[in-house]
Design an enzyme around this catalytic site. Structure first.
Site, mmCIF file in Angstrom:
data_model
loop_
_atom_site.group_PDB
_atom_site.id
_atom_site.type_symbol
_atom_site.label_atom_id
_atom_site.label_comp_id
_atom_site.label_asym_id
_atom_site.label_seq_id
_atom_site.Cartn_x
_atom_site.Cartn_y
_atom_site.Cartn_z
ATOM 1 N N HIS A 170 -1.766 -13.147 -0.258
ATOM 2 C CA HIS A 170 -2.960 -13.422 0.552
ATOM 3 C C HIS A 170 -2.956 -14.823 1.151
ATOM 4 O O HIS A 170 -3.927 -15.216 1.805
ATOM 5 C CB HIS A 170 -4.226 -13.168 -0.280
ATOM 6 C CG HIS A 170 -4.345 -11.751 -0.727
ATOM 7 N ND1 HIS A 170 -4.553 -11.377 -2.034
ATOM 8 C CD2 HIS A 170 -4.248 -10.589 -0.030
ATOM 9 C CE1 HIS A 170 -4.583 -10.065 -2.118
ATOM 10 N NE2 HIS A 170 -4.399 -9.547 -0.924
ATOM 11 N N HIS A 174 0.817 -1.214 0.000
ATOM 12 C CA HIS A 174 0.000 0.000 0.000
ATOM 13 C C HIS A 174 0.852 1.265 0.000
ATOM 14 O O HIS A 174 0.400 2.322 -0.433
ATOM 15 C CB HIS A 174 -0.972 -0.016 1.194
ATOM 16 C CG HIS A 174 -2.165 -0.887 0.959
ATOM 17 N ND1 HIS A 174 -3.375 -0.691 1.574
ATOM 18 C CD2 HIS A 174 -2.328 -1.960 0.158
ATOM 19 C CE1 HIS A 174 -4.242 -1.615 1.167
ATOM 20 N NE2 HIS A 174 -3.624 -2.404 0.310
HETATM 21 C C1 HEM Z 1 -4.493 -7.808 -6.599
HETATM 22 C C2 HEM Z 1 -5.091 -6.773 -5.990
HETATM 23 C C3 HEM Z 1 -5.354 -6.795 -4.520
HETATM 24 C C4 HEM Z 1 -6.540 -6.592 -3.930
HETATM 25 C C5 HEM Z 1 -7.864 -6.277 -4.620
HETATM 26 C C6 HEM Z 1 -6.331 -6.756 -2.515
HETATM 27 C C7 HEM Z 1 -7.317 -6.625 -1.569
HETATM 28 C C8 HEM Z 1 -7.173 -6.958 -0.247
HETATM 29 C C9 HEM Z 1 -8.230 -6.919 0.720
HETATM 30 C C10 HEM Z 1 -9.662 -6.473 0.442
HETATM 31 C C11 HEM Z 1 -7.720 -7.328 1.895
HETATM 32 C C12 HEM Z 1 -8.460 -7.459 3.221
HETATM 33 C C13 HEM Z 1 -8.532 -6.130 3.907
HETATM 34 C C14 HEM Z 1 -9.468 -6.245 5.104
HETATM 35 O O1 HEM Z 1 -10.680 -6.287 4.906
HETATM 36 O O2 HEM Z 1 -8.960 -6.325 6.249
HETATM 37 C C15 HEM Z 1 -6.335 -7.644 1.685
HETATM 38 C C16 HEM Z 1 -5.479 -8.112 2.661
HETATM 39 C C17 HEM Z 1 -4.149 -8.365 2.460
HETATM 40 N N1 HEM Z 1 -3.438 -8.081 1.313
HETATM 41 FE FE1 HEM Z 1 -4.216 -7.592 -0.480
HETATM 42 N N2 HEM Z 1 -5.027 -7.033 -2.276
HETATM 43 C C18 HEM Z 1 -4.372 -7.062 -3.463
HETATM 44 C C19 HEM Z 1 -3.020 -7.272 -3.660
HETATM 45 C C20 HEM Z 1 -2.099 -7.486 -2.654
HETATM 46 C C21 HEM Z 1 -0.653 -7.507 -2.833
HETATM 47 C C22 HEM Z 1 0.058 -7.227 -4.143
HETATM 48 C C23 HEM Z 1 -0.117 -7.775 -1.621
HETATM 49 C C24 HEM Z 1 1.341 -7.900 -1.223
HETATM 50 C C25 HEM Z 1 2.276 -8.375 -2.042
HETATM 51 C C26 HEM Z 1 -1.212 -7.944 -0.687
HETATM 52 C C27 HEM Z 1 -1.086 -8.298 0.631
HETATM 53 C C28 HEM Z 1 -2.136 -8.463 1.507
HETATM 54 C C29 HEM Z 1 -1.995 -9.033 2.843
HETATM 55 C C30 HEM Z 1 -0.718 -9.622 3.444
HETATM 56 C C31 HEM Z 1 -3.251 -8.956 3.431
HETATM 57 C C32 HEM Z 1 -3.615 -9.371 4.865
HETATM 58 C C33 HEM Z 1 -3.423 -8.147 5.746
HETATM 59 C C34 HEM Z 1 -3.621 -8.403 7.230
HETATM 60 O O3 HEM Z 1 -3.813 -9.543 7.654
HETATM 61 O O4 HEM Z 1 -3.558 -7.400 7.979
HETATM 62 N N3 HEM Z 1 -2.395 -7.723 -1.342
HETATM 63 N N4 HEM Z 1 -6.031 -7.403 0.376
#
Ligand code: HEM
Ligand SMILES: *[C@@H]1O[C@H](CO)[C@@H](O)[C@H](O)[C@H]1NC(C)=O
Ligand SMILES: *[C@@H]1O[C@H](CO)[C@@H](O)[C@H](O)[C@H]1NC(C)=O
Ligand SMILES: *[C@@H]1O[C@H](CO)[C@@H](O)[C@H](O)[C@H]1NC(C)=O
Ligand SMILES: *[C@@H]1O[C@H](CO)[C@@H](O)[C@H](O)[C@H]1NC(C)=O
Ligand SMILES: *[C@@H]1O[C@H](CO)[C@@H](O)[C@H](O)[C@H]1NC(C)=O
Ligand SMILES: *[C@@H]1O[C@H](CO)[C@@H](O)[C@H](O)[C@H]1NC(C)=O
Ligand SMILES: *[C@@H]1O[C@H](CO)[C@@H](O)[C@H](O)[C@H]1NC(C)=O
Length: 243
Positions: A195, A69
């Site tokens: 994820h 982010h």
């Molecule tokens: C492809 C597009 C992506 C979308 C649409 C997306 C969307 C999301 C959403 C909606 C969440 C959950 C947020 C919540 O409700 O708490 C999430 C969590 C997360 N995302 Fe993504 N994401 C994307 C790409 C990425 C990328 C590129 C990374 C890192 C390389 C990433 C790493 C993470 C991680 C590690 C979590 C868990 C965070 C936590 O447990 O605090 N995401 N993402």
């Protein structure tokens, strides 16, 4: 290697070759940028992340996402960390607030680094190191992080809304969002493997499963994630999604 390990390793490789490059100074970063100016910088960050991880392993996922982010909005410049008096910074925007976590780990790492070598190590580098350490702690894979990023001083909530891909996006919109950062569709898919770890609010994915009228995903009634999600729906909305 199991699938989990492969996915984490692949994310690490793509992060290593791309995500850590800042928009403004691509090509100028060096592994070991702080070798002489702050030789223990990476060790201190690693210690702060390990301490936090030992208390709450969930911070690892938070820190990986924090790096993403940060980098997708104004480049990897730590703009995601900046606060504003009137709630108009990146971190106040809906994709970040309240779900983004790990800020206090960066603060602890920065405090340790400042004590050792004042005004030398950027917050943007600390965020990149912390993501690497988090991947190492969860996936036992490692990659070197070129450093030398500079911190930005601008953080605007609308920039986060404009640049971060939304959970409602179609595949084509996701591809376009990553293409705008010079990332291919394949890299988008690989990075989405991040994820493998982490948590999500139900609101971010529930409509992919069930949309008020129709079950979108049909699986045996014993499948536990769906069962869990139904119960969460019931508890959040009072609506039963049993079918
Ligand atoms: C492809 C597009 C992506 C979308 C649409 C997306 C969307 C999301 C959403 C909606 C969440 C959950 C947020 C919540 O409700 O708490 C999430 C969590 C997360 N995302 Fe993504 N994401 C994307 C790409 C990425 C990328 C590129 C990374 C890192 C390389 C990433 C790493 C993470 C991680 C590690 C979590 C868990 C965070 C936590 O447990 O605090 N995401 N993402
Ligand atoms: C820092 O030291 C490491 C290990 O010796 C080396 O691989 C790296 O190239 C050095 N980086 C700089 C910028 O001096
Ligand atoms: C330990 O983790 C809990 C739960 O995430 C958190 O509330 C608490 O602040 C953490 N304590 C320390 C010392 O980091
Ligand atoms: C919020 O504060 C910033 C920095 O002081 C300022 O530039 C911006 O105009 C303010 N925004 C609103 C909506 O008050
Ligand atoms: C990453 O994890 C492996 C296996 O646990 C470990 O041997 C290695 O030292 C770690 N790398 C870093 C940079 O911490
Ligand atoms: C922000 O950084 C830019 C570029 O270094 C500089 O020109 C500007 O004066 C800074 N603005 C503030 C408010 O510090
Ligand atoms: C990404 O989008 C911005 C704003 O629309 C645009 O100025 C920029 O050229 C785009 N970058 C790429 C690589 O497509
Ligand atoms: C729910 O999903 C079904 C099946 O995909 C679709 O036919 C229907 O139009 C959707 N309803 C709403 C309200 O989105």
């Amino acid at each position: 290697m199991d699938h989990h390990r492969v996915r984490v390793a692949a994310v690490a490789v793509v992060l290593a070759v791309w995500l850590q490059l800042p928009a403004a100074s691509r090509g100028q970063l060096q592994v070991g940028f702080y070798n002489t100016s702050c030789p223990n910088a990476e060790t201190l960050v690693r210690q702060a992340v390990t301490n936090a991880f030992n208390n709450d392993s969930g911070v690892a996922a938070g820190l990986i996402r924090l790096h993403f982010h940060d980098c997708f909005v104004r480049g990897c410049d730590a703009s995601v960390l900046l606060t504003s008096a009137n709630g108009t910074a990146e971190r106040d925007a809906a994709p970040n607030n309240p779900s983004l976590r790990g800020f206090q780990v960066i603060d602890a790492a920065k405090a340790a680094v400042e004590q050792s070598c004042p005004r030398t190590v950027s917050c943007a580098d600390i965020v990149a190191f912390a993501a690497r350490d988090s991947i190492n702690l969860t996936g036992s894979v490692s990659y070197q992080v070129p450093s030398g990023r500079r911190d930005g001083n601008t953080s605007i909530n609308q920039d986060a809304l404009n640049n971060l891909p939304q959970p409602t996006f179609t595949a084509a919109q996701l591809v376009a969002s990553f293409a705008n950062k010079s990332l291919t569709a394949e890299e988008m898919v690989i990075l989405s493997g991040a994820h493998t770890v982490g948590r999500s609010f139900c609101s971010s994915f529930l409509t992919r499963i069930w949309n008020n009228t129709t079950p979108i995903v049909r699986t045996p009634a014993t499948t536990s994630p769906l069962t869990i999600s139904r119960r969460l729906t019931l508890s959040l909305t009072g609506i039963s999604t049993e079918y």
